[in-house]
Scaffold this active site. Structure first.
Site, PDB file in Angstrom:
ATOM      1  N   GLY A  10      14.521 -12.791  59.543  1.00  0.00           N
ATOM      2  CA  GLY A  10      14.030 -13.483  58.339  1.00  0.00           C
ATOM      3  C   GLY A  10      13.061 -12.609  57.564  1.00  0.00           C
ATOM      4  O   GLY A  10      12.268 -11.889  58.159  1.00  0.00           O
ATOM      5  N   ASP A 127       6.709 -16.627  62.599  1.00  0.00           N
ATOM      6  CA  ASP A 127       6.524 -17.480  63.785  1.00  0.00           C
ATOM      7  C   ASP A 127       5.337 -17.042  64.641  1.00  0.00           C
ATOM      8  O   ASP A 127       4.875 -17.798  65.497  1.00  0.00           O
ATOM      9  CB  ASP A 127       7.802 -17.464  64.643  1.00  0.00           C
ATOM     10  CG  ASP A 127       9.037 -17.899  63.864  1.00  0.00           C
ATOM     11  OD1 ASP A 127       8.868 -18.590  62.845  1.00  0.00           O
ATOM     12  OD2 ASP A 127      10.159 -17.537  64.271  1.00  0.00           O
ATOM     13  N   MET A 169       8.560 -24.732  59.864  1.00  0.00           N
ATOM     14  CA  MET A 169       9.367 -23.806  60.672  1.00  0.00           C
ATOM     15  C   MET A 169       8.512 -23.227  61.806  1.00  0.00           C
ATOM     16  O   MET A 169       7.380 -23.642  62.014  1.00  0.00           O
ATOM     17  CB  MET A 169       9.896 -22.680  59.785  1.00  0.00           C
ATOM     18  CG  MET A 169      10.864 -23.167  58.731  1.00  0.00           C
ATOM     19  SD  MET A 169      12.142 -21.951  58.344  1.00  0.00           S
ATOM     20  CE  MET A 169      11.497 -21.188  56.897  1.00  0.00           C
ATOM     21  N   ARG A 265       7.029 -41.323  55.074  1.00  0.00           N
ATOM     22  CA  ARG A 265       7.909 -40.370  54.385  1.00  0.00           C
ATOM     23  C   ARG A 265       7.853 -39.010  55.080  1.00  0.00           C
ATOM     24  O   ARG A 265       6.832 -38.648  55.648  1.00  0.00           O
ATOM     25  CB  ARG A 265       7.455 -40.175  52.932  1.00  0.00           C
ATOM     26  CG  ARG A 265       7.614 -41.399  52.066  1.00  0.00           C
ATOM     27  CD  ARG A 265       9.081 -41.649  51.714  1.00  0.00           C
ATOM     28  NE  ARG A 265       9.204 -42.644  50.671  1.00  0.00           N
ATOM     29  CZ  ARG A 265       9.319 -43.940  50.871  1.00  0.00           C
ATOM     30  NH1 ARG A 265       9.281 -44.428  52.089  1.00  0.00           N
ATOM     31  NH2 ARG A 265       9.453 -44.768  49.849  1.00  0.00           N
ATOM     32  N   HIS A 271      12.241 -23.011  53.721  1.00  0.00           N
ATOM     33  CA  HIS A 271      12.086 -21.616  53.285  1.00  0.00           C
ATOM     34  C   HIS A 271      11.026 -21.432  52.209  1.00  0.00           C
ATOM     35  O   HIS A 271      10.636 -20.303  51.931  1.00  0.00           O
ATOM     36  CB  HIS A 271      13.436 -21.072  52.816  1.00  0.00           C
ATOM     37  CG  HIS A 271      14.407 -20.974  53.953  1.00  0.00           C
ATOM     38  ND1 HIS A 271      15.117 -22.061  54.392  1.00  0.00           N
ATOM     39  CD2 HIS A 271      14.740 -19.943  54.762  1.00  0.00           C
ATOM     40  CE1 HIS A 271      15.870 -21.702  55.423  1.00  0.00           C
ATOM     41  NE2 HIS A 271      15.655 -20.428  55.673  1.00  0.00           N
TER      42      HIS A 271
HETATM   43  O1  F6P Z   1      12.189 -16.726  62.637  1.00  0.00           O
HETATM   44  C1  F6P Z   1      11.754 -16.987  61.354  1.00  0.00           C
HETATM   45  C2  F6P Z   1      12.318 -18.276  60.824  1.00  0.00           C
HETATM   46  O2  F6P Z   1      11.736 -18.530  59.565  1.00  0.00           O
HETATM   47  C3  F6P Z   1      12.160 -19.484  61.745  1.00  0.00           C
HETATM   48  O3  F6P Z   1      10.883 -20.059  61.686  1.00  0.00           O
HETATM   49  C4  F6P Z   1      13.279 -20.363  61.265  1.00  0.00           C
HETATM   50  O4  F6P Z   1      13.698 -21.248  62.281  1.00  0.00           O
HETATM   51  C5  F6P Z   1      14.351 -19.390  60.910  1.00  0.00           C
HETATM   52  O5  F6P Z   1      13.720 -18.158  60.643  1.00  0.00           O
HETATM   53  C6  F6P Z   1      15.206 -19.782  59.723  1.00  0.00           C
HETATM   54  O6  F6P Z   1      16.247 -18.881  59.628  1.00  0.00           O
HETATM   55  P1  F6P Z   1      17.095 -18.618  58.323  1.00  0.00           P
HETATM   56  O7  F6P Z   1      16.217 -17.925  57.321  1.00  0.00           O
HETATM   57  O8  F6P Z   1      18.210 -17.756  58.803  1.00  0.00           O
HETATM   58  O9  F6P Z   1      17.536 -19.946  57.803  1.00  0.00           O
END
Ligand code: F6P
Length: 341
Positions: A10, A127, A169, A265, A271
């Site tokens: 990512g 993360d 995330m 809610r 992202h």
């Molecule tokens: O590992 C980084 C991360 O942002 C995680 O927190 C998340 O689960 C994952 O990547 C999301 O992946 P992608 O960008 O492929 O949807």
């Protein structure tokens, strides 16, 4: 000397400053820098661009990565490793800076061990789950964005007398959820490292709601669900699935609504917490990591990863860094519970 720079996994805020750091330090040594596009995929397919002062001039404040990225493992692509090695020779690359998390750096470590690839690692992941370093860049920015989102949710939640759930995330480590909840003053947090105690959570939220007419919960996307079965088709080349699809925030909101009878809610930041402009912390960590990586190459310290220890940047073993995921410790969990009153 001609070095290659790649980033996989990512994107995170801080990658562009790190690329800038590499190029500027390489210039001090009179080295050429080749940008390898889209992670290990770029090395397999020979996708590159030349990186000089003009490419990195205006990068400190830019989120994402100018190189592009992917979640490609050369070990899962036909003749992937062979093609990587061929392209290194063809492109006359003498050493590689690999920026990534457990997956990308795991590959770097394997290639170093199995093929003596001259590689140094730079830890990057929102993360914050890499061992052997205090922090990874990307984490500070993404938590800051999630914390700001929580602030916004508090305003609308309070106006409507609601309970607001924010799903963040962070995959299998709860650092993002924990720091968002602490920094944002949430009333409860659910982490992958701790079995969710729904009874205690609901009792607590009831008390908080009676007092404030609002309550907030931060839920990590990676919380455990007993007996959950995941189909193999949903896994990427590193065996991970898109955890957001499991809808943990929605599930928790439903339980709260049913048990407490309070309008609840859920918001999933997703992202939006990853693509922002880097905070000062991530800019500094990114650019320092890039500079240090090139210095490790200069010293011939291959198979090492740049690490932040306290305030110092140093080289540590890549093998150790990728050996074990750094998850939230019981001490941190205890600390957090002191704050949710
Ligand atoms: O590992 C980084 C991360 O942002 C995680 O927190 C998340 O689960 C994952 O990547 C999301 O992946 P992608 O960008 O492929 O949807």
């Amino acid at each position: 000397m001609r070095i290659g720079v790649l980033n996989g996994g990512g994107d995170v805020p801080g990658l562009n400053p790190a690329i800038r750091g590499c190029v500027l330090r390489a210039m001090d040594f009179g080295w050429e820098v080749v940008g390898i596009n889209e992670g290990w995929k770029g090395l397999i397919e020979g996708l590159t661009e030349s990186l000089g002062i003009s490419q990195v001039e205006d990068l400190m404040n830019k989120g994402g990565t100018i190189l592009g990225t992917s979640r490609t493992s050369p070990y899962k692509v036909e003749k992937g490793v062979e093609r990587c090695l061929q392209n290194i020779r063809k492109l006359k690359i003498e050493a590689i800076v690999a920026m990534g998390g457990e997956d990308t750096l795991g590959i770097a470590n394997k290639l170093y061990k199995e093929h003596k690839m001259k590689v140094v690692g730079v830890p990057k992941t929102m993360d914050n789950d890499l061992s052997s370093t205090d922090y990874t860049f990307g984490f500070d920015t993404s938590v800051t964005l999630a914390m700001n989102a929580l602030e916004v949710l508090k305003n609308t939640g309070k106006s409507h007398r609601r309970i607001m759930v924010l799903e963040v995330m962070g995959r299998h480590a709860g650092w993002v959820a924990l720091f968002t909840a602490i920094g944002g003053g949430a009333d409860w947090v659910l982490l992958p490292e701790e079995k969710a105690d729904i009874d205690s959570m609901c009792k607590h939220l009831k008390r908080v709601y009676e007092r404030k007419k609002i309550a907030t919960v931060v839920v990590s996307e990676g919380i455990e669900v007993p007996g959950e079965k995941i189909s193999k088709e949903k896994l990427d080349q590193f065996g991970h699935m898109l955890l957001k699809e499991r809808g943990m925030g929605e599930g928790i909101a439903r339980v709260i609504r049913d048990r407490l009878g309070v309008d609840t809610r859920v918001s999933v930041i997703g992202h939006m917490q990853r693509g922002g402009a880097p905070t000062l912390f991530d800019r500094m960590l990114g650019v320092r990591a890039g500079v240090k990586a090139v210095e490790l190459i200069k010293e011939g310290k291959f198979g090492q990863m740049v690490s932040l220890r306290g305030t110092e940047m140093m080289g540590v073993s890549l093998e150790e860094a990728v050996g074990k995921l750094k998850t939230v410790s019981p001490e941190w969990i205890d600390f957090a519970h002191t704050l949710f009153k």
